[in-house]
Design a protein around this motif. Structure first.
Motif, mmCIF file in Angstrom:
data_model
loop_
_atom_site.group_PDB
_atom_site.id
_atom_site.type_symbol
_atom_site.label_atom_id
_atom_site.label_comp_id
_atom_site.label_asym_id
_atom_site.label_seq_id
_atom_site.Cartn_x
_atom_site.Cartn_y
_atom_site.Cartn_z
ATOM 1 N N ALA A 110 -43.915 -28.653 66.983
ATOM 2 C CA ALA A 110 -43.148 -27.384 66.450
ATOM 3 C C ALA A 110 -44.164 -26.141 66.020
ATOM 4 C CB ALA A 110 -42.458 -27.962 65.245
ATOM 5 N N GLY A 111 -45.050 -26.361 65.597
ATOM 6 C CA GLY A 111 -46.019 -25.182 65.410
ATOM 7 C C GLY A 111 -46.299 -24.404 66.605
ATOM 8 N N ARG A 161 -43.199 -22.472 67.915
ATOM 9 C CA ARG A 161 -43.079 -21.323 66.672
ATOM 10 C C ARG A 161 -43.465 -20.042 67.634
ATOM 11 N NH1 ARG A 161 -45.561 -23.008 62.380
ATOM 12 N NH2 ARG A 161 -43.601 -24.381 61.953
ATOM 13 N N LYS A 197 -39.568 -19.387 61.535
ATOM 14 C CA LYS A 197 -40.658 -20.254 61.048
ATOM 15 C C LYS A 197 -40.394 -21.832 60.937
ATOM 16 C CE LYS A 197 -43.202 -16.961 59.829
ATOM 17 N NZ LYS A 197 -44.313 -16.355 60.517
ATOM 18 N N SER A 198 -38.920 -22.213 60.877
ATOM 19 C CA SER A 198 -38.572 -23.656 60.731
ATOM 20 C C SER A 198 -37.132 -23.884 60.855
ATOM 21 C CB SER A 198 -39.151 -24.076 59.213
ATOM 22 O OG SER A 198 -38.545 -25.330 59.104
ATOM 23 N N ARG A 255 -36.259 -26.979 60.355
ATOM 24 C CA ARG A 255 -36.174 -28.282 59.802
ATOM 25 C C ARG A 255 -34.960 -28.664 58.982
ATOM 26 N NH1 ARG A 255 -40.759 -29.106 55.799
ATOM 27 N NH2 ARG A 255 -39.578 -27.232 54.936
ATOM 28 N N LYS A 256 -34.236 -27.773 58.311
ATOM 29 C CA LYS A 256 -33.197 -27.733 57.552
ATOM 30 C C LYS A 256 -31.941 -27.980 58.694
ATOM 31 C CE LYS A 256 -34.196 -25.468 53.306
ATOM 32 N NZ LYS A 256 -33.737 -24.247 52.387
ATOM 33 N N TYR A 314 -40.817 -33.935 64.304
ATOM 34 C CA TYR A 314 -41.967 -34.375 65.073
ATOM 35 C C TYR A 314 -41.499 -35.880 65.907
ATOM 36 C CZ TYR A 314 -47.018 -35.168 65.930
ATOM 37 O OH TYR A 314 -47.904 -35.273 66.540
#
Length: 163
Positions: free
Chosen positions: A15-16, A19, A92-93, A95-96, A119
Motif C-alpha cells: 500500500a505504501g 500511495r 494517504k489511506s 483502509r476505512k 496487506y
C-alpha cells in the motif's frame, strides 16, 4: 477503491508503494512468450524496483486514467499520483473504505477469524502466482522480499486468498 484493490491484488505491491505511484512510473515490457505486460516502478520498504504485473493490469490502470481524465476534463500530468484526490494530492489511506467493503461483502475475516487487511491483497497475489507455477525466486524479486519470506508464508502450506 475497486481499481485500487485490483491493482494491489494483481501486482503484489505494498500500500505504501501504491500511495506515491505516479503515471510516469508505468511502462510496458515484452515477456519471453511475446506478451506485453505492465511494469510499475515503485519505491518503498526495500528500495526501488520494477514490478511486472499480471496480464489484466492494463485494464485497471486504464479505468483509473479515464476516470481522472473525465474528472479533470484534460489529460492527467505524468507526475500526478495515480491514487489521488480531486486536487491531485495522494490518497494517504483507503483502509476505512477497504474495511467497509470487506464488512459488507462478508469477507472481513479469514477462516482463522483474523481480520483481512489491505496487506492481505499482497498475500493473494503471492498465492495466485505460486499456483500458476511462478518460481519463488522470481516472485520474491518482483515483490521486493526474500525467498525465505516467500517460503515461510507460502511454501509449506496451502494459503488461502480472496478468490
Amino acid at each position: 477503491l475497486q481499481q485500487y484493490v485490483l491493482i494491489l491484488a494483481n501486482s503484489g505491491i505494498r500500500a505504501g508503494e501504491a500511495r506515491y505511484l505516479e503515471w510516469s512510473d508505468i511502462s510496458n515490457t515484452k515477456t519471453l512468450s511475446g506478451d506485453t505486460r505492465i511494469v510499475l516502478f515503485v519505491e518503498g520498504k526495500t528500495g526501488a524496483r520494477e514490478v511486472v504485473c499480471n496480464e489484466t493490469m492494463g485494464r485497471y490502470l486504464s479505468r483509473l486514467y479515464d476516470f481522472r481524465k473525465d474528472e479533470l476534463g484534460d489529460i492527467p500530468d505524468q507526475s500526478e499520483y495515480i491514487f489521488s484526490h480531486r486536487n491531485g494530492n495522494p490518497i494517504k489511506s483507503l483502509r476505512k473504505s477497504f474495511n467497509t467493503l470487506m464488512d459488507n461483502s462478508g469477507l472481513a475475516y479469514n477462516n482463522k477469524g483474523q481480520r483481512r487487511v489491505i496487506y492481505s491483497l499482497r498475500h493473494t497475489y503471492a498465492t495466485m502466482r505460486l499456483q500458476v507455477g511462478v518460481s519463488i525466486f522470481q516472485l520474491a524479486s518482483n515483490m521486493g522480499t526474500s525467498v525465505e519470506m516467500i517460503e515461510r508464508y507460502y511454501g509449506k502450506k496451502k494459503t488461502q486468498c480472496f478468490y
